[in-house]
Write an enzyme that holds these catalytic residues in place. Structure first.
Site, short mmCIF file in Angstrom:
data_model
loop_
_atom_site.label_atom_id
_atom_site.label_comp_id
_atom_site.label_asym_id
_atom_site.label_seq_id
_atom_site.Cartn_x
_atom_site.Cartn_y
_atom_site.Cartn_z
N ASP A 1 0.72 -1.13 0.03
CA ASP A 1 -0.18 -0.01 0.01
C ASP A 1 0.65 1.40 0.07
OD1 ASP A 1 -2.21 -1.56 -0.15
OD2 ASP A 1 -2.81 -1.01 2.06
N LYS B 1 -3.86 3.10 -2.72
CA LYS B 1 -5.09 3.95 -2.76
C LYS B 1 -5.12 4.94 -1.83
CE LYS B 1 -8.64 0.93 -3.39
NZ LYS B 1 -8.89 1.17 -4.60
N MET C 1 -8.82 7.51 8.02
CA MET C 1 -8.95 8.47 6.64
C MET C 1 -10.09 9.39 6.85
SD MET C 1 -8.85 4.72 4.72
CE MET C 1 -9.96 4.11 5.80
#
Length: 265
Positions: free
Chosen positions: A46, A68, A181
């Site tokens: 990631d 991502k 997030m």
């Protein structure tokens, strides 16, 4: 020195390990994660996996980026799953390396299901969840007997008008909230929590780049978060704690020794 490889199973060709890399500090890798890095043929990682951790991969291992990031070009989840399956079918030892814990807002469940449906053998290696580690690093407990016996872990990645996130209900739950997030939507989330009943004076703690050399802290009342976010004072990636636990740090901060990533971030 103990041979740590004896504590971890062999990484068989044609299999996939879904591994949590923890919050960023290589010292917070598990033994299984470290040995997976030492055996893997391909590491599919990631965006938040730092160079200090990737440097622990065995010589000759192929490093494949599958990050991502919100608002930036990102690999599609279905494409990532297809890639893991293809590599395993090619006989590779495939390490899918994810920040934090792969099953806490890490889409590890989606990848495990895709592998199972494809008939690919896989192993799940839990990691230190970033949301809890970011707080513990600074002496903030997720729960204490004096403040709360429960805590809410939530993602702020979804749009704030998404019906699956009822911020008012979370506000009324009466327990601290730890957001992952959430930076892009932090202002609207804070407003929604206040409308839901949280006091504008509710303490918050924002930890950016937890456990790494770029780590920063921000402490502010909930009502100040929208303006701080709008002014760029809250950087991503960050963990945001909202509630009584966020004020706990002040009681012990002067006695707490901090740690920083010893290997490059």
């Amino acid at each position: 020195m103990t041979d740590l490889s004896r504590l971890s199973p062999a990484f068989s060709p044609g299999t996939v390990w879904l591994v949590g890399a923890g919050p960023g500090d290589p010292g917070l890798l598990t033994v299984h994660a470290l040995n997976a890095l030492a055996q893997a043929d391909v590491v599919v990682h990631d965006a938040l996996i730092g160079e200090g951790i990737l440097a622990l991969a065995r010589e000759g291992a192929v490093l494949e980026y599958a990050g991502k990031r919100g608002g930036k070009p990102s690999a599609r989840q279905d494409a990532i799953c297809e890639r893991l399956i293809a590599l395993a079918r090619a006989g590779k030892r495939v390490l899918r390396l994810k920040g934090g814990d792969p099953f806490v807002f890490g889409r590890g469940g989606e990848e495990a299901l895709a592998l199972a449906q494809a008939g690919i053998a896989f192993r799940i290696v839990p990691g230190v969840s970033s949301g809890l580690a970011a707080l513990a690093q600074h002496g903030v407990p997720a729960t204490t007997r004096d403040t709360n016996h429960a805590v809410i872990l939530a993602t702020g990645h979804l749009a704030t008008d998404d019906e699956s996130v009822d911020w008012g209900a979370l506000a009324r739950a009466g327990v601290p909230i730890v957001l992952y997030m959430a930076v892009a939507n932090l202002g609207p989330i804070a407003d929604a929590l206040i409308r839901g009943g949280l006091s504008p004076k509710t303490p918050t703690l924002v930890v950016h780049g937890a456990t790494t050399a770029r780590e920063t802290l921000l402490e502010a009342p909930l009502a100040d978060l929208p303006a701080l976010a709008a002014n760029g004072a809250v950087a991503s990636p960050a963990i945001v704690a909202i509630g009584a636990i966020a004020a706990f740090r002040q009681a012990i901060a002067s006695h707490l020794e901090g740690f920083r990533e010893a290997v490059g971030s």
